[in-house]
Design a protein around this motif. Structure first.
Motif, PDB file in Angstrom:
ATOM      1  N   TYR A   1      42.775  40.714  48.496  1.00 55.62           N
ATOM      2  CA  TYR A   1      42.780  39.434  47.778  1.00 55.62           C
ATOM      3  C   TYR A   1      42.689  38.292  48.787  1.00 55.62           C
ATOM      4  CZ  TYR A   1      44.620  35.532  45.022  1.00 55.62           C
ATOM      5  OH  TYR A   1      44.792  34.313  44.396  1.00 55.62           O
TER       6      TYR A   1
ATOM      7  N   GLN B   1      39.302  45.538  47.118  1.00 54.19           N
ATOM      8  CA  GLN B   1      39.061  44.429  48.034  1.00 54.19           C
ATOM      9  C   GLN B   1      40.375  43.716  48.291  1.00 54.19           C
ATOM     10  OE1 GLN B   1      36.139  43.594  49.456  1.00 54.19           O
ATOM     11  NE2 GLN B   1      36.894  41.779  50.493  1.00 54.19           N
TER      12      GLN B   1
ATOM     13  N   LEU C   1      42.733  43.489  45.098  1.00 59.46           N
ATOM     14  CA  LEU C   1      41.891  43.372  43.902  1.00 59.46           C
ATOM     15  C   LEU C   1      41.234  44.718  43.632  1.00 59.46           C
ATOM     16  CD1 LEU C   1      40.125  40.044  44.887  1.00 59.46           C
ATOM     17  CD2 LEU C   1      41.494  40.295  42.812  1.00 59.46           C
TER      18      LEU C   1
ATOM     19  N   VAL D   1      32.297  47.318  37.425  1.00 60.92           N
ATOM     20  CA  VAL D   1      32.351  46.470  38.632  1.00 60.92           C
ATOM     21  C   VAL D   1      31.997  47.330  39.847  1.00 60.92           C
ATOM     22  CG1 VAL D   1      33.795  44.948  40.036  1.00 60.92           C
ATOM     23  CG2 VAL D   1      34.128  45.050  37.563  1.00 60.92           C
TER      24      VAL D   1
ATOM     25  N   GLY E   1      38.346  46.794  40.833  1.00 62.43           N
ATOM     26  CA  GLY E   1      37.391  46.727  39.723  1.00 62.43           C
ATOM     27  C   GLY E   1      37.220  48.122  39.164  1.00 62.43           C
TER      28      GLY E   1
ATOM     29  N   LEU F   1      31.989  38.696  41.590  1.00 61.90           N
ATOM     30  CA  LEU F   1      31.846  40.069  41.102  1.00 61.90           C
ATOM     31  C   LEU F   1      30.385  40.447  40.975  1.00 61.90           C
ATOM     32  CD1 LEU F   1      34.360  40.108  38.074  1.00 61.90           C
ATOM     33  CD2 LEU F   1      34.829  40.714  40.435  1.00 61.90           C
TER      34      LEU F   1
ATOM     35  N   VAL G   1      38.862  43.897  35.858  1.00 58.39           N
ATOM     36  CA  VAL G   1      39.243  43.496  37.220  1.00 58.39           C
ATOM     37  C   VAL G   1      40.718  43.144  37.186  1.00 58.39           C
ATOM     38  CG1 VAL G   1      38.773  41.905  39.125  1.00 58.39           C
ATOM     39  CG2 VAL G   1      36.943  42.521  37.572  1.00 58.39           C
TER      40      VAL G   1
ATOM     41  N   LEU H   1      36.546  34.083  43.060  1.00 64.01           N
ATOM     42  CA  LEU H   1      36.361  35.525  42.926  1.00 64.01           C
ATOM     43  C   LEU H   1      34.902  35.793  42.545  1.00 64.01           C
ATOM     44  CD1 LEU H   1      37.582  38.422  42.592  1.00 64.01           C
ATOM     45  CD2 LEU H   1      38.056  37.816  40.222  1.00 64.01           C
TER      46      LEU H   1
ATOM     47  N   CYS I   1      31.188  45.689  43.080  1.00 60.30           N
ATOM     48  CA  CYS I   1      31.562  45.021  44.342  1.00 60.30           C
ATOM     49  C   CYS I   1      32.298  43.719  44.042  1.00 60.30           C
ATOM     50  CB  CYS I   1      30.316  44.766  45.196  1.00 60.30           C
ATOM     51  SG  CYS I   1      28.903  44.161  44.249  1.00 60.30           S
ATOM     52  N   ILE I   2      33.180  43.349  44.987  1.00 54.54           N
ATOM     53  CA  ILE I   2      34.026  42.152  44.837  1.00 54.54           C
ATOM     54  C   ILE I   2      34.025  41.399  46.167  1.00 54.54           C
ATOM     55  CG2 ILE I   2      36.402  41.349  44.416  1.00 54.54           C
ATOM     56  CD1 ILE I   2      36.940  43.883  42.826  1.00 54.54           C
ATOM     57  N   ASP I   3      34.057  40.057  46.098  1.00 56.70           N
ATOM     58  CA  ASP I   3      34.234  39.267  47.326  1.00 56.70           C
ATOM     59  C   ASP I   3      35.036  38.012  46.988  1.00 56.70           C
ATOM     60  OD1 ASP I   3      34.012  38.828  50.058  1.00 56.70           O
ATOM     61  OD2 ASP I   3      32.186  37.651  49.875  1.00 56.70           O
ATOM     62  N   ASN I   4      35.557  37.361  48.029  1.00 55.78           N
ATOM     63  CA  ASN I   4      36.301  36.104  47.870  1.00 55.78           C
ATOM     64  C   ASN I   4      35.613  35.045  48.718  1.00 55.78           C
ATOM     65  OD1 ASN I   4      38.998  37.288  46.642  1.00 55.78           O
ATOM     66  ND2 ASN I   4      38.502  38.570  48.392  1.00 55.78           N
TER      67      ASN I   4
END
Length: 713
Positions: free
Chosen positions: A196, A194, A208, A241, A210, A259, A216, A257, A243-246
């Motif tokens: 950053y 993802q 980023l 991990v 995972g 997760l 992470v 962050l 999935c990731i989002d901001n």
């Protein structure tokens, strides 16, 4: 720091979803955001919320499994076009649901991940990366190992297209056109990438990642070399991990962050002054989280985290309070919540009636002479992953429907370890090892359990198959079998670091074998190796033992293979298994070896702290009952030594630890015995008759005495 209070809301259930198959469309001023979601049954839908209830904006049946959903748009502009990966095709939809693109890549393997940057389309199958400019094939790259995900640095801040591939061999591959620019080593097999802060940081080059073992990290991708900014270890041993989002869910003006993990954990981390993330919030779902995003979805003015799970649930964790407190005990339900409750009740009544009607219809059909009973089809989301921390395998099984029971059968000796999250009742059946049946265990699950996690530890040198028979709660009763290979060196893990200053034993094999044949034999022995032979004339892989921290180097080419390890038993197992595999193919192998005497005390020194700790733990656990009896009869315990008082204080924790690793001591004894036998096997001596004397030395353990015993025999 203000505490983060979020309330869970279950919006709807679709079919089973793959990783990153849900997204939020960009916000429109004064309106809530729409959710787009695709499932494995091929249903693609866009959902908006009206008074907290999901309403379809559009719905399209693609009739093929949707592997990925990605948003695209002009470079540096709003990403509001929706791209779907379906088989070898990429389909494009507008936010109104109009299908504006249907592009068949004609690739031989299905597209697993995509990324869209302006008119650049980047696609990845399991091993192949393709870049299309305006749907014209421009660049191509064959990866040495399986590709999990892809991102591209933003082109409004980077003039060149810079794709980054997350690959199973613990590296991020940074590309330039069709060439590999460099590899970034990461601590575990990366599963998701993802940008950053959604824009790749201040300079547009921060990514980023995972990993499947729950870590992470943030890495800066420059033209010459990478720079690791920070890494979050997985101290609580949470799941991998997914999935990731901001998103600024804490409303402090700084992006947080978010997760989503494969054990159902949803986590929020904030950045403090040192820029390292700090844990702020976690919520446990009972299913794997496949996608995570945040925005303004159900109610204007209230931010929420939106997740999709493997069984197809769309859930929200909203900052809106759905109940209003009136006093210490009274709670008044809001009008919207009250309306929702009545709607749910009527929906439940309708569903119950529908179930009764279908059940009655099924009973009538079951007694019919002409009707044919069809086996219900169900998919299993399963993972078999080695954990570095405790040298055990985690087997996770997940279904869309509740699991009734899971039967485990193994033709090699393995230990089942305790799992705190596991509420299933286990029962063991007697089995006959002479018939190649070492384990028969049944896990009976509680009602509505859709995910089961088990921990397994194997013995190196003993290899075979573990089978899981999974039976869901459906009619008619049906079962699916999943098989997992227990490899000869199953407790080894890929590593990037190899210390060649250690005393290394070498085994060299030469013969009429091809590179592909040797690769298939080595991948039969060791985990985390690609199925297909990577490109190149010479292949080199490094491994570390998760149990003992010993190292292994495998280097092979056509007609020659060299294996180096500081543990004699490791090269002995490899020599035996590879010889057996070559014999099956009628290939003659010439074997030469160089055994370094210093490697034995070196390996015993590595085992020493673990063995000492386990012996001390066993001794403490043996004393607990006697000390507790003393405690019952004596009012004043001050006469006891501080050591004994400490054992009484820690009694519960010591027993839990001992129970969690029931055969740890026997395993260490077994490894020392194997080391002793293997040392002399290379010299042509059979010392199995001296094993009882070795066990006697171990019962009165002292490192110096043990080393002397190895040297004097």
């Amino acid at each position: 720091m203000m505490e983060l209070n979020l309330t869970r809301v279950d919006y709807m259930q679709a079919g089973a979803t793959s990783q990153k198959c849900m997204s939020l469309l960009p916000p429109v001023l004064g309106k809530t955001q729409k959710v787009v979601m695709g499932d494995q049954e091929g249903l693609f839908q866009c959902i908006g919320m009206k008074k907290g209830e999901p309403q379809h904006v559009f719905k399209t049946n693609i009739s093929k499994k949707i592997n990925r959903i990605e948003l695209g748009g002009p470079i540096g502009g709003t990403r509001e076009r929706i791209f779907l990966a379906v088989g070898s095709e990429v389909k494009g939809f507008t936010k109104k649901g109009k299908n504006f693109l249907k592009f068949d890549t004609n690739l031989s393997e299905p597209i697993q991940s995509i990324y869209v940057e302006g008119s650049e389309l980047l696609t990845c199958g399991n091993f192949v990366y393709n870049h299309y400019h305006d749907c014209k094939d421009t660049n191509y790259f064959l990866s040495g190992d399986k590709i999990s995900d892809i991102v591209c640095l933003p082109m409004d801040r980077n003039p060149d297209i810079t794709p980054i591939l997350a690959c199973q061999d613990r590296v991020l591959r940074v590309l330039q056109e069709s060439e590999l620019l460099y590899e970034v080593e990461v601590p575990g097999p990366p599963t998701v990438l993802q940008l950053y802060g959604n824009t790749a940081g201040e300079d547009g080059n921060e990514i980023l990642y995972g990993t499947s073992d729950g870590r992470v990290g943030l890495v800066q991708i420059s033209k010459e070399c990478p720079s690791h900014k920070w890494e979050l270890p997985n101290e609580k041993r949470n799941g991998g991990v997914m999935c990731i989002d901001n998103f600024d869910i804490t409303a402090d003006g700084v992006l947080d962050l978010l997760l989503g993990r494969d054990d159902g954990q949803v986590e929020v981390y904030s950045y403090d002054e040192s820029e390292d993330p700090v844990h702020r919030y976690s919520h446990t779902c009972s299913e794997s989280v496949t996608a995570i995003h945040a925005g303004n979805v159900a109610t204007a003015g209230y931010d929420e985290i939106v997740c999709s799970t493997y069984p197809g649930w769309l859930i929200g964790l909203t900052s809106e309070h759905l109940t209003k407190g009136m006093g210490p005990t009274e709670v008044v339900v809001t009008a919207a919540a009250s309306n929702k409750i009545s709607n749910l009740k009527s929906e439940l009544d309708t569903l119950q009636q529908k179930v009764l009607d279908e059940r009655e219809k099924y009973q009538q059909t079951a007694n019919s002479q002409t009707a044919i009973s069809a086996i219900p089809n169900f998919s299993i989301n399963d993972k078999f992953v080695l954990n570095r921390e405790d040298a055990s395998y985690t087997l996770s099984l997940e279904l869309q429907m509740p699991i009734d029971n899971v039967l485990l059968q193994s033709d090699v000796p393995i230990d089942l370890l305790d799992v705190e999250k596991n509420s299933a009742v286990v029962s063991y059946s007697a089995c006959n090892p002479e018939d190649g049946n070492f384990l028969l265990a049944t896990y009976r699950c509680q009602a509505n359990t859709t995910r089961l996690e088990l921990k397994i530890r194997s013995i190196e040198g003993q290899y075979g198959t573990l089978q899981a028979y999974v039976t869901p709660r459906v009619q008619p009763k049906t079962c699916q079998v999943r098989q997992y290979q227990i490899k000869p060196l199953s407790l080894h893990q890929r590593t990037h670091v190899f210390d060649d200053t250690r005393p290394l034993n070498t085994v060299k094999l030469t013969g009429q074998f091809s590179l592909a044949e040797m690769h298939s034999w080595v991948s039969f022995c060791l985990p985390e190796l690609p199925e297909r032979t990577p490109p190149g004339d010479v292949l080199t892989f490094h491994f570390v033992s998760t149990f003992l921290d010993t190292l292994l180097e495998c280097e092979y080419r056509k007609g020659q293979a060299v294996f180096k390890s500081d543990n004699i038993s490791t090269v002995s197992i490899l020599k035996d298994v590879l010889t057996k595999e070559a014999t099956k193919k009628k290939i003659r192998l010439d074997i030469t070896y160089d055994i370094v005497e210093d490697s034995v005390p070196y390996t015993l020194n590595l085992i020493h702290p673990k063995l000492e700790y386990q012996l001390l733990l066993a001794k403490k656990v043996q004393l607990i009952d006697a000390l507790k009896e003393l405690q019952v009869h004596e009012n004043d315990m001050s006469f006891m030594s501080p050591e004994y008082r400490q054992i009484l204080e820690d009694a519960d924790a010591l027993q839990v630890e001992y129970k969690r690793q029931p055969c740890h001591l026997e395993r260490l004894y077994g490894m020392i015995t194997d080391l002793y036998i293997d040392k002399f096997k290379f010299k042509g001596h059979n010392v199995k008759g001296k094993v009882p004397a070795l066990l006697e030395v171990l019962d009165n353990y002292d490192l110096q005495s043990l080393v002397q015993f190895f040297e004097s025999a």
